[in-house]
Enzyme design. Structure first.
Site, short mmCIF file in Angstrom:
data_model
loop_
_atom_site.label_atom_id
_atom_site.label_comp_id
_atom_site.label_asym_id
_atom_site.label_seq_id
_atom_site.Cartn_x
_atom_site.Cartn_y
_atom_site.Cartn_z
N GLU A 632 0.82 -1.20 0.00
CA GLU A 632 0.00 0.00 0.00
C GLU A 632 0.86 1.26 0.00
OE1 GLU A 632 -2.49 -0.90 3.43
OE2 GLU A 632 -4.19 -1.14 2.08
N LYS A 651 5.64 4.48 0.34
CA LYS A 651 5.39 3.17 -0.26
C LYS A 651 5.87 2.09 0.71
CE LYS A 651 5.90 4.55 -5.10
NZ LYS A 651 6.62 4.28 -6.37
N ASP A 744 8.89 3.13 -19.13
CA ASP A 744 7.44 3.10 -18.82
C ASP A 744 6.92 4.53 -18.67
OD1 ASP A 744 4.96 2.06 -18.37
OD2 ASP A 744 5.34 1.45 -16.31
#
EC number: 2.7.10.1
Length: 984
Positions: A632, A651, A744
């Site tokens: 999470e 994180k 990405d």
């Protein structure tokens, strides 16, 4: 409760500060029992005050002896929760100058002290004079002193002094009086504290509230709305100051709907026959016409039977009724067209928003049964929502009975359980010529003839007797035309010249005459060469069969070669990917070069080198804001020693992780820790010495760029969007100069802070994406996961990731930004995207996208990666655009890029929608549903008539949303005009 409230009303006017007494010697009827030290100092005596009332006093007068230090200690006083205490002292002092032979140590003052404690610790036997840490309140001086003792002459002068002290935190305290050489009497001592009284103000009750610990303290008292009142805006509160007085209130209560103010302190119910609709209203009002309120406390008056209130009518407006039917209909029939005119209804129902609907029914000859007219019937200006008493109806069938119902409706017609009042008119159309033949087709051609065919007119309006064909050479005009006739819908035109282009038109005839000629169409006869080639047409068929066999064999060979090359490329891609990890590159002088953490034998060493370890005690987790691949993501706060507290994103690594997962998780921190740029997400540090393992970064208030743009669709100017793109490009330029390839880059991996600064994030994770086949964003390719829609073709085919492939991805990000977060390639499958790119198709410009920006996108999407611009060039290009906003005014169109094939997102088939709700959902504008329906645009037929002024009137003010809706309306009109089955 009611009794308490009435008591508060009685006290409402008494707003002066309240004083609660803790001790008052004037009320004592026995000895006070205070402790004196030394015993020869203070003496308790009975005396009289200035009104000759008997009182208990303490006096001292050792003025002839030097070095006096006489103490007087009260009994224990319970503070009863007070934080600040007031002491009122009434005393007399003898003037030292009036005493004969008095030494210089004579005083006319004394000291006041206090000692705070939780229990009784002083008695006459133990006064703890030496141990007690008394706190001095003040030195008390007399304003007036006396020189003679003559009670009869009333020469004694009494002083009154008040002092306060605090804050107090123990259960109670002692007072101590110190005399050091005065001749005085302590007539009375009153100890008290102040508090603000209970009060009713702004329709709220505030309780008694003690003052604060300091004289300047303000104590907040929360108010409670009086019965039948409700808070407005902020919670209501009053401040109690240090003097026990109420300050200006914040917030307020007002009487709720159905109740009105009474003397500013109560809310009484509106009597029957009256109402109050909102809190803001001042008082109750009589019910408007055609409504009633039989009970008290009515927030609205209900309409009487047969009367209604529209959804947009305020409660203050009278209830209205539906209109009666239109009157005096006049019809004018012209072949298959009709004009209807009528007078308005006698009764409008008390409203001025009467409109008219036309219901068209096509009937059998005996009129025993009728059905709704088809969608080809045309109404001018419209069929529904007419504001004028006239309509023109065309495209009807000839010799056909029709019934037209003219409905009168107003704003409350939808509330009535009965159908709208209407007037009907029966009409039979006249005979009419057939409609136009829509199109012609060439069946065959020779050197001297052309054979044509065509469909029957959509409205023959009777039996077609024959067709007339008009034709002429294109080089001439229609005055030199020839005519031919045909009994069927095919014809052969002979006597033509070889190789000539002819213009041909056709029209149908019934007993009513000829219809109009069709549109002009061109057909060509064969040349001599064409004719000879047709004679030899068998030879191409044979050659074609042979060629097909050859192609089949060649295809088999080609497939074999391609498969071999793919295996070779696969190996090359694997090795080149590994080599990239160890490449040092050639950066600018003094420029840091990115070091891949996986080149370390121990990856934990990379974490220690590039990421700062943070003590978990400095981190405070507050709330979950998302979920990442490894665990999470939280919002929290970080307070490092010597630095201010900041918000951070945290994180976490989920429980039960493997050592490989831990290493992969922390690799992002090892990567991020090497970067220092305003457009790259900043790493604050890591927590690895406790659980859970954490990566702590700066907090970006607006989250991911793609969702942020979708939430703010149309709300940013082009310059603002270009500024965002410039920030992303600057961050990527920095990464490219460090020889780091992102792999990405997408709007979902760009974070936005409160100042609209965009920062590149999500480093290194694209290598380790889980095999989640449900996520269409990433598709398996050569053993890894690739975000196909954002990835350059060479990276998809051969896993050749470079800064040039990041440039391709940046072009997709540009498209996402300019389309306000739309999904690239829309709902195309990933395989369709790959096929389209291989065929050199590229994304079209988003709506209102400047041509210069779309050209930059196309440059980023060059198939040859060496032809793509570098990020430094992209930054320079965007800087020029920002400095010259005029360069962004030209809007890109698909036709403006003829050399580059562009994908074309198909426009939805609006004729398939049946409701306004369906249409708004399709164009993603469903948030305006209530605005359309409330304004009366309840059908798509009405929507197609809307203008930009209508959109403004119903509350659509965002320019981007207006353009999107108007473009959709325009497309809908075009589809309706082209479709024979479009909506009415």
């Amino acid at each position: 409760m009611a009794l308490d409230y009435l008591l508060l009303l009685l006290l409402a006017s008494a707003v002066a500060a309240m004083e609660e007494t803790l001790m008052d010697t004037r009320t004592a009827t026995a000895e006070l029992g205070w402790t004196a030290n030394p015993a020869s100092g203070w003496e308790e005596v009975s005396g009289y005050d200035e009104n000759l009332n008997t009182i208990r006093t303490y006096q001292v007068c050792n003025v002839f002896e030097p070095n006096q230090n006489n103490w007087l200690l009260t009994t224990f006083i319970n503070r009863r929760g007070a934080h600040r205490i007031y002491t009122e002292m009434r005393f007399t002092v003898r003037d030292c100058s009036s005493l004969p032979n008095v030494p210089g140590s004579c005083k006319e003052t004394f000291n006041l002290y206090y000692y705070e404690t939780d229990s009784v610790i002083a008695t006459k036997k133990s006064a703890f004079w030496s141990e007690a840490p008394y706190l001095k309140v003040d030195t008390i001086a007399a304003d007036e002193s006396f020189s003679q003792v003559d009670f009869g002459g009333r020469l004694m002068k009494v002083n009154t002094e008040v002092r306060s002290f605090g804050p107090l935190t123990r259960n109670g305290f002692y007072l101590a009086f110190q005399d050091y050489g005065a001749c005085m009497s302590l007539l009375s001592v009153r100890v008290f504290f102040k508090k603000c009284p209970s009060i009713v103000q702004n329709f709220a009750v505030f309780p008694e509230t003690m003052t604060g610990a300091e004289s300047t303290s303000l104590v907040i008292a929360r108010g409670t709305c009086i019965p039948n009142a409700e808070e407005v805006d902020v919670p209501i509160k009053l401040y109690c100051n240090g003097d026990g007085e109420w300050m200006v209130p914040i917030g307020r209560c007002t009487c709720k709907p159905g109740y009105e103010p009474e003397n500013s302190v109560a809310c009484k119910a509106c009597p029957a026959g009256t109402f109050k609709a909102s809190q803001e209203a001042e008082g109750c009002s009589h019910c408007p016409s055609n409504s009633r309120s039989p009970a008290e406390a009515s927030p609205i008056c209900t309409c009487r039977t047969g009367y209604y209130r529209a959804d947009f009518d305020p409660p203050e407006v009278a209830c209205t009724s539906v209109p009666s039917g239109p009157r005096n209909v006049i019809s004018i029939v012209n072949e298959t067209s009709i004009i209807l005119e009528w007078h308005p209804p006698r009764e409008t129902g008390g409203r001025d928003d009467v409109t008219y609907n036309i219901i068209c029914k096509k009937c059998r000859a005996d009129r025993r049964s009728c059905s709704r007219c088809d969608d080809n019937v045309e109404f001018v200006p419209r069929q529904l929502g007419l504001t004028e008493c006239r309509v023109s109806i065309s495209s009807l069938w000839a010799h056909t009975p029709y019934t037209f119902d003219i409905q009168a409706i107003n704003g409350v017609s939808s509330k009535s359980p009965f159908p709208p009042q209407h007037v009907s008119v029966n009409i039979t159309t006249n005979q009419a010529a057939p409609s136009t033949v829509p199109i012609m087709h060439q069946v065959s051609a020779t050197m001297r003839s052309i054979t044509l065919s065509w469909p029957q007119p959509e409205q023959p309006n009777g039996i077609i007797l024959d067709y007339e064909i008009r034709y002429y050479e294109k080089e001439h005009n229609e005055f030199n035309s020839s005519m031919a006739r045909s009994q069927t819908n095919t014809a052969r035109i002979d006597g033509l010249r070889p190789g000539m282009v002819y213009v041909v038109q056709v029209r149908a005839r019934t007993v009513a005459g000829y219809g109009k000629f069709s549109g002009k169409m061109c057909f060509q006869t064969l040349t001599d060469d064409d004719y000879k080639s047709e004679l030899r047409e068998q030879l191409p068929l044979i050659a074609g069969s042979a060629a097909a066999g050859v192609v089949f064999v060649v295809s088999l060979v080609a497939i074999s070669i391609v498969c071999s090359r793919k295996r070779a490329y696969s190996k090359e891609a694997v090795y080149s990917d590994k080599l990239q990890h160890y490449s040092t590159g050639r950066g600018s002088p003094g420029m840091k070069i990115y070091i891949d953490p996986f080149t370390y034998e121990d990856p934990n060493e990379a974490v220690r080198e590039f990421a700062k370890e943070i003590d978990v005690s400095f981190v405070k987790i507050e709330e979950v804001i998302g979920a990442g691949e490894f665990g999470e993501v939280y919002k929290g706060r970080l307070k490092l020693p010597g630095k201010r507290e900041i918000y951070v994103a945290i994180k976490t690594l989920k429980a039960g992780y493997s050592e490989k997962q831990r290493r992969d998780f922390l690799s992002e921190a090892s990567i991020m820790g090497q970067f220092d740029h305003p457009n790259i997400i900043r790493l604050e540090g890591v927590v690895t010495k406790s659980r859970p393992v954490m990566i702590i970064t700066e907090f970006m208030e607006n989250g991911a760029l793609d969702s942020f743009l979708r939430q703010n669709d149309g709300q940013f100017t082009v310059i603002q969007l270009v500024g965002m793109l410039r920030g992303i490009a600057a961050g990527m330029k920095y990464l490219a100069e460090m020889n780091y390839v992102h792999r990405d880059l997408a709007a979902r991996n760009i974070l936005v802070n409160s100042n609209l600064v965009c920062k590149v994030s999500d480093f290194g994770l694209s290598r380790y994406l889980q095999d989640d086949t449900s996520d269409p964003t990433y598709t398996s390719s050569l053993g890894g996961k690739i975000p196909v829609r954002w990835t350059a073709p060479e990276a998809i085919a051969y896993r050749k990731f470079t800064s040039a492939s990041d440039v391709w991805s940046y072009g997709i990000v540009m498209w996402e930004v300019m389309s306000f977060g739309e999904r690239p390639y829309w709902d195309m499958s990933n395989q369709d995207v790959i096929n389209a790119i291989e065929q050199d198709y590229r994304l079209p410009p988003p709506m209102d996208c400047p041509a210069a920006l779309h050209q930059l996108m196309l440059d980023c999407w060059q198939k040859d990666r060496n032809s793509r611009p570098r990020f430094a060039e992209i930054v320079n290009t965007l800087d020029k655009m920002i400095r010259n906003p005029a360069s962004l005014k030209t809007v890109a169109t698909i036709t403006a890029v003829p050399s580059q094939p562009l994908l074309d997102r198909s426009i939805p088939d609006f004729t398939a929608f049946t409701t306004v709700d369906d249409w708004l959902s399709a164009i993603k504008m469903v948030q305006y549903r209530d605005s359309f329906l409330t304004a009366g645009f309840t059908s798509l037929q009405l929507v197609t008539q809307m203008t930009s002024e209508d959109l403004l009137r119903i509350g659509i003010t965002l320019a981007g949303h207006q353009k999107k809706i108007l473009n959709s309306i325009h497309s809908m009109r075009v589809q309706i005009s082209q479709s024979p089955t479009a909506m009415a």
